[in-house]
Each structure stands twice: as C-alpha cells, then as structure tokens.
Design an enzyme around this catalytic site. Sequence first.
Site, PDB file in Angstrom:
ATOM      1  CD  GLU A 118      -2.685  -1.180  -2.980  1.00  0.00           C
ATOM      2  OE1 GLU A 118      -3.187  -0.409  -3.736  1.00  0.00           O
ATOM      3  OE2 GLU A 118      -2.851  -1.240  -1.708  1.00  0.00           O
ATOM      4  CB  CYS A 165      -1.002   0.037   1.114  1.00  0.00           C
ATOM      5  SG  CYS A 165      -1.447   1.560   1.722  1.00  0.00           S
TER       6      CYS A 165
HETATM    7  C1  VIB Z   1      -6.317   0.687  -1.887  1.00  0.00           C
HETATM    8  C2  VIB Z   1      -5.144   1.812  -1.402  1.00  0.00           C
HETATM    9  N1  VIB Z   1      -3.923   1.227  -1.450  1.00  0.00           N
HETATM   10  C3  VIB Z   1      -3.017   2.134  -0.818  1.00  0.00           C
HETATM   11  C4  VIB Z   1      -3.344   3.419  -0.574  1.00  0.00           C
HETATM   12  C5  VIB Z   1      -2.156   4.271  -0.027  1.00  0.00           C
HETATM   13  N2  VIB Z   1      -2.296   4.422   1.465  1.00  0.00           N
HETATM   14  C6  VIB Z   1      -3.367   4.489   2.165  1.00  0.00           C
HETATM   15  S1  VIB Z   1      -2.976   4.821   3.843  1.00  0.00           S
HETATM   16  C7  VIB Z   1      -1.318   5.053   3.461  1.00  0.00           C
HETATM   17  C8  VIB Z   1      -0.376   5.049   4.430  1.00  0.00           C
HETATM   18  C9  VIB Z   1      -0.337   6.415   5.159  1.00  0.00           C
HETATM   19  O1  VIB Z   1      -0.780   7.421   4.816  1.00  0.00           O
HETATM   20  C10 VIB Z   1      -1.097   5.062   1.974  1.00  0.00           C
HETATM   21  C11 VIB Z   1       0.197   5.282   1.520  1.00  0.00           C
HETATM   22  C12 VIB Z   1      -4.666   3.843  -0.658  1.00  0.00           C
HETATM   23  N3  VIB Z   1      -5.046   5.036  -0.331  1.00  0.00           N
HETATM   24  N4  VIB Z   1      -5.606   2.778  -1.048  1.00  0.00           N
END
Ligand code: VIB
Length: 220
Positions: free
Chosen positions: A205, A135
């Site tokens: 993802e 993520c």
């Molecule tokens: C499906 C999905 N995957 C990754 C993210 C990105 N993201 C979500 S929380 C986080 C960590 C700190 O903010 C990050 C990078 C997203 N928004 N949606």
Amino acid sequence: MLFSKRLREAADASWEASFSHPFVTGIADGTLPLDRFKHYVLNDAYYLSCFAQVQALGAAKATDLHTSNRMAAHVQGTYGAELSLHEKFSGMLGITDEERSSFQPAPTAYAYTSHMFRAAYTGHLGDIIAAILPCYWLYYEIGERLQGAKPDEPIYREWIAAYGGEWFKELVQEQIDRLDAIADTVTEADRERMQRSFLISSRYEYLFWDMAYKKEQWPV
Ligand SMILES: Cc1ncc(C[n+]2csc(CCO)c2C)c(N)n1
C-alpha cells in the site's frame, strides 16, 4: 488480544509511512500534481479489477453460503467503486479510451496484485482476507484522517469523500470480524502466514503511493 489488533500493531510503521507519504498529504492539501494522480487512477483501475477477482475467489473458497454471498456482495462494491473511478475521474482527468485500452500496469501495481492472487490461489479464505484487509482498513483510516481537509482541487475532494462515511466503515468492520473469526479456528502456523501476508500488503500500500508519486514505469 484480537488477531486483527495484533496485525494492526505489527503493521503500524508502514501505515504511518502511508499517512505521511507526500502523495497522501498532497491530496489533503491539494498540492499533488494531477499527472501523478492520473498515474494512480490508471493503475488503480487495474488493481481494482484484480481485487474483485480475488474477492470472488474468496466467495468460492468460503465454506458456508452466507459467507460466499457476502464475499460476492463485496465484489459488487468493488465494481461500483471501479465504475465511479472510471466515470468521474476519467472525465475530469481527460483519460482517453486509447490510453485506457493500451494501459499496462506499473511494476508495483503488478507485484501487489500478484501477491493477492498468490494468497487467493494457494491459501484458504483466511489468507485471502489477510491479504486484502489492509486495502479496506488503511483507506478507512486515511479517509478518517482526511475528513477535515478541503483541498481546492475538486477531484481530491471527491476522493476524500469516497472513503469517509458509515457505509465504508461497516464493510471494513465486517472483514475485520471475519478475519478474527477465522483466526480462532486455524493453526498458529496459519496465523503467522496470514500475518506475513497482511504485512506484505501493508508495505505494498505504501509502495503504491510511491509508484504514483514517482510515476513509476518499467525500466526497459
Ligand atoms: C491500491 C489501493 N488500495 C486500496 C484501495 C481501496 N479499495 C479498493 S477496493 C476496496 C473495497 C471495496 O470497495 C477498497 C477499500 C484502492 N482503491 N487502491
């Protein structure tokens, strides 16, 4: 070879598929229809609230106070991201309170978050980081690739800006370093399980873009 490098290489095919998914290229060139982005935002708000809970379980499973504190700080970062997602994008996309309160996650959003909860409830901190790292890291690489893009749609420019920048790079590197440190202390069976979990999240993802692009719904 660093454990994180081994994981990144193993996940390369699904990451490349994310980079070239029409949802991602459509953000970069501004051609993505807004109704599909709205489907993404609604599901992503659900995803982020689960993600914060999984990070908090990481804080609880950490074995030293410093790591508990850092995982809890990451929960706050996710809260900030979620707030701006709601506030900025909901206004721009005309998402109503009714739409938000009656929203039910699409199958892929539900499955991906269930995968992270499984890692959190059945594993140790290394399992949690392995499941949540794609993520951070994938979005960082997408942010880097999209930095030069200037789509006409202001929402997409905002989205691109959110994942560029030094602050985000440091958060990602911190979790990569944490994963590598834990990988040095666990068994090979643990590392294999963590790698499988990282790969599953990487595939989810990709599926998450696809879910939004196709406006995936429950079939019945
Ligand atoms: C499906 C999905 N995957 C990754 C993210 C990105 N993201 C979500 S929380 C986080 C960590 C700190 O903010 C990050 C990078 C997203 N928004 N949606």
